[in-house]
Design a protein around this motif. Structure first.
Motif: not given
Ligand SMILES: [Mg+2]
Ligand SMILES: Nc1ncnc2c1ncn2[C@@H]1O[C@H](COP(=O)(O)OP(=O)(O)O)[C@@H](O)[C@H]1O
Lengths: 396, 252
Positions: B43, B85, B173-174
């Motif tokens: 991240s 995220q 991000d994810e």
């Molecule tokens: Mg992360």
């Protein structure tokens, strides 16, 4: 109509009707009756409703939409008033010169103050605006005496040039000869006394325009961006737009509204004093907006009306009036009841207002508008129950 | 030369070396996965790419232009969009407005007042936003208050907000964290569809190996802030270092 959808057009018509009918609507009790105390349909107070309504509508564009809480908007109110009185002194009593200047001057000041204050958000922003307003107050009160006439306040003297002043021109604020303090109609209908005042209608028409503009802003892409700023500045940045110019534009617009309101105050009463810029006046518009319902169209107007009503009506209820009301009670009880109510009326009106404000913030975070909506829902539910065939649509 | 070139990037948080000499090249029109254990600095790397963090040293070039020192909104206007995220959406606005704002941002490029226009009159943008909502299967939720949706829906909404801008580089991000299996598969299909429809480069951080191996053409493994290996998915699967540093840990 006018770039509004059907629902908003209807809403605007209702607001226009209520505004124009105010001299009648606020005079529900016949002259001389015990409740005539509560009549609010006299020019001075109605003008204040309209003017502080404008102030709060503008404040709401900043606070209600972007969430930036300014504690210094009274500075713009003062700038507006000084601008108008200066035009009286230099040109003549026609408000046509001063009002545009009030809007322009307050816009320029708002641009400067906003540019600096908006570098911070949250409490720091609020403190910065407060600091600017207190500085403006200090400047107006003492340092800039040649411009503001300091403590005494700015007013028109016979020695002033007034270069446009005609021989037959009215000697008080007017709009092309329509004198603000004159009443154009004072009918007495069956014990009811109504006053139709030039100044009130002048303010009312401007207030309707101000309301319409705020309505357009609320519904515009710009208004949507302002709500986006309030909701998530981080997402806004990562979406490709810097929040700063949006907040600054909202700040300047609300400053101009405040300047217009200040200008109108001086259009009704040709005076401008530094106390108009004090922090209490800045706080008052915050209270109005929150009490009525921040972020709603009508809320700030309701809040402004509510507070001005309290200030002017509740403050007039003294012990004599109370004794009059409760004279039917036995003597000892009468004194007791009066003693209990006494702290909440007359000079104690702030106490009542404070309690009400707390109640609203705790139980009605959406302000008076939320109260109205809840009552409305209550009724529509009842109506739906009564009329089982009715097609109930979910509220939007 | 890749569309994104990261060279010698270092970032310290106090005593912690979050990124240590990161070199990364992402080729145009590929899906590039970045994997690695929690705390590896994935991240943080994205934060450097979108201008949220400024690295201590190193350079980041997007399409031949440096992104360092630019503000997040300027970097977005260069063509980089990011899904976070934890979903970053406009919670107080409804779903439709959430997708309309990126449309305005993309069309206007920077601040425009539009104070006297009305949102319903922006027919082109509304059509575009509606099409996007159809693509992500959220059109029936268009009037819904964004904050009141499930986490999975918020992620999909955020993805729609990024995709509607037609970015050249999409950073994810994810994107499937906290999603049910069916939603995860929908997301994979959606990203594949977008990929098939137009030119787009994606950098995707993901823990779900199913997602990674369904989408990625290149994979970089990050451990303790430093890229361990970069290779094709087939080679990464069998790589001993990777098994040890990441896959082994993740699976057991
Ligand atoms: Mg992360
Ligand atoms: N803003 C910050 N301040 C201090 N430490 C941070 C910050 N952001 C991330 N870190 C630390 O840097 C390391 C890498 O974090 P991150 O990039 O979030 O890892 P991940 O690969 O799980 O996304 C972690 O140890 C984290 O605690």
């Amino acid at each position: 109509m006018l770039g509004l959808d059907k629902r908003d057009t209807k809403f605007l018509w209702i607001v226009i009707f209520l505004t124009l009918a105010t001299p009648v609507l606020l005079q529900p009790f016949p002259e001389g009756s015990a409740l005539a105390q509560f009549n609010a349909g006299y020019p001075d107070l109605m003008q204040r409703f309209a003017i502080f309504g404008i102030f709060a509508i503008g404040f709401n564009i900043l606070f209600g939409l972007t969430g930036y809480l300014s504690f210094g908007h009274a500075a713009f109110l003062g700038i507006g008033s000084y601008s108008v009185v200066w035009m009286y002194k230099l040109l003549d009593y026609n408000v046509i010169w001063g009002l545009p200047l009030a809007v322009i001057m307050s816009g320029i000041f708002a641009l400067g103050i906003g540019y600096i204050s908006l570098r911070r958000s949250g409490i720091y922003f609020s403190i910065l605006t407060l600091a600017f307003a207190q500085m403006s107050f200090a400047l107006a009160y003492s340092v800039l005496t040649p411009l503001t006439n300091g403590e005494t306040g700015l007013q028109v003297y016979t020695s002033d040039k007034q270069i446009l002043m005609g021989a037959t021109e009215p000697n008080s604020p007017h709009f092309f000869g329509i004198v603000m303090r004159d009443n154009f109609w004072q009918p007495n209908i069956g014990g009811w006394q109504f006053t139709f005042n030039n100044g009130y209608y002048f303010c009312a028409i401007i207030a309707i325009i101000a309301f319409y503009i705020s309505m357009r802003i609320f519904r515009s892409p710009f208004g949507m961006m302002l709500r986006a700023v309030k909701s998530n500045q981080q997402r806004m940045s990562y979406t490709g737009l810097s929040p700063r110019p949006y907040t600054l534009a909202a700040f300047v617009i609300s400053g101009m509204y405040a300047g217009l309101a200040g200008g109108l105050l001086a259009s009704m009463d040709p005076l401008a004093g530094a106390e108009r810029m004090q922090w209490t006046a800045s706080g008052e518009v915050v209270l109005m907006t929150i009490l009525g319902g921040a972020g709603t169209l009508l809320g700030p107007v309701l809040g402004a009306g509510f507070i001005k009503y309290f200030e002017n009506i509740f403050s007039k209820i003294n012990d004599n009036v109370l004794h009059g009301w409760f004279s039917f009670l036995p003597d000892g009880l009468e004194d007791f009841v009066v003693a209990v109510i006494h702290p909440f009326v007359g000079k104690g009106w702030h106490l009542t207002l404070g309690l009400l404000f707390m109640a609203v913030v705790i139980f009605l975070p959406g302000g008076l508008v939320e109260l109205g909506q809840r009552i409305g829902r209550l009724f529509s539910r009842k109506a739906a129950e009564d009329e089982t065939t009715a097609d109930v649509k979910p509220a939007e | 030369m890749g569309i994104l070139e990261v060279k010698g990037v270092n970032k310290r948080f106090g005593g912690l070396q979050a990124l240590g000499n990161v070199n990364l090249s992402i080729q145009e029109n590929t899906v590039h996965a970045i994997i690695g254990p929690n705390g590896a600095g994935k991240s943080t790397l994205l934060n450097v790419l979108v201008g949220k963090l400024i690295p201590d040293t190193g350079s980041v070039m997007f399409d031949g232009q440096s992104v360092l020192g630019r503000k997040p909104h300027e970097i977005n206007q260069m063509g980089i969009s990011r899904v976070f995220q934890t979903p970053e959406i406009f919670g107080d606005l409804n779903v439709m407005e959430n997708v309309l704002i990126p449309c305005f941002a993309k069309r206007d490029g920077s601040f425009r007042m539009h104070a006297f226009e009305s949102v319903p009159n922006e027919k082109d943008l509304i059509e575009k936003a509606e099409q996007m909502l159809i693509d992500v299967k959220m059109i029936d939720k268009r009037k819904m208050h964004a904050a009141s949706m499930s986490r999975g829906d918020k992620r999909r909404l955020e993805m729609a907000m990024c995709l509607v801008q037609e970015p050249r580089l999409l950073l994810l991000d994810e994107p499937t964290a906290g999603m049910a299996r069916a939603d995860t598969n929908n997301t994979i299909d959606l990203l594949k569809e977008i990929k098939a429809k137009r030119d787009i480069t994606m950098a995707i951080i993901e823990h779900d190996m199913h997602v990674v191996f369904s989408l990625a053409e290149r994979i970089t493994v990050l451990a303790q802030g430093t890229p361990l290996v970069e290779d094709s998915p087939e080679n990464i699967k069998g790589h001993p270092k990777v098994q040890e540093a990441y896959l082994g840990q993740a699976h057991g």
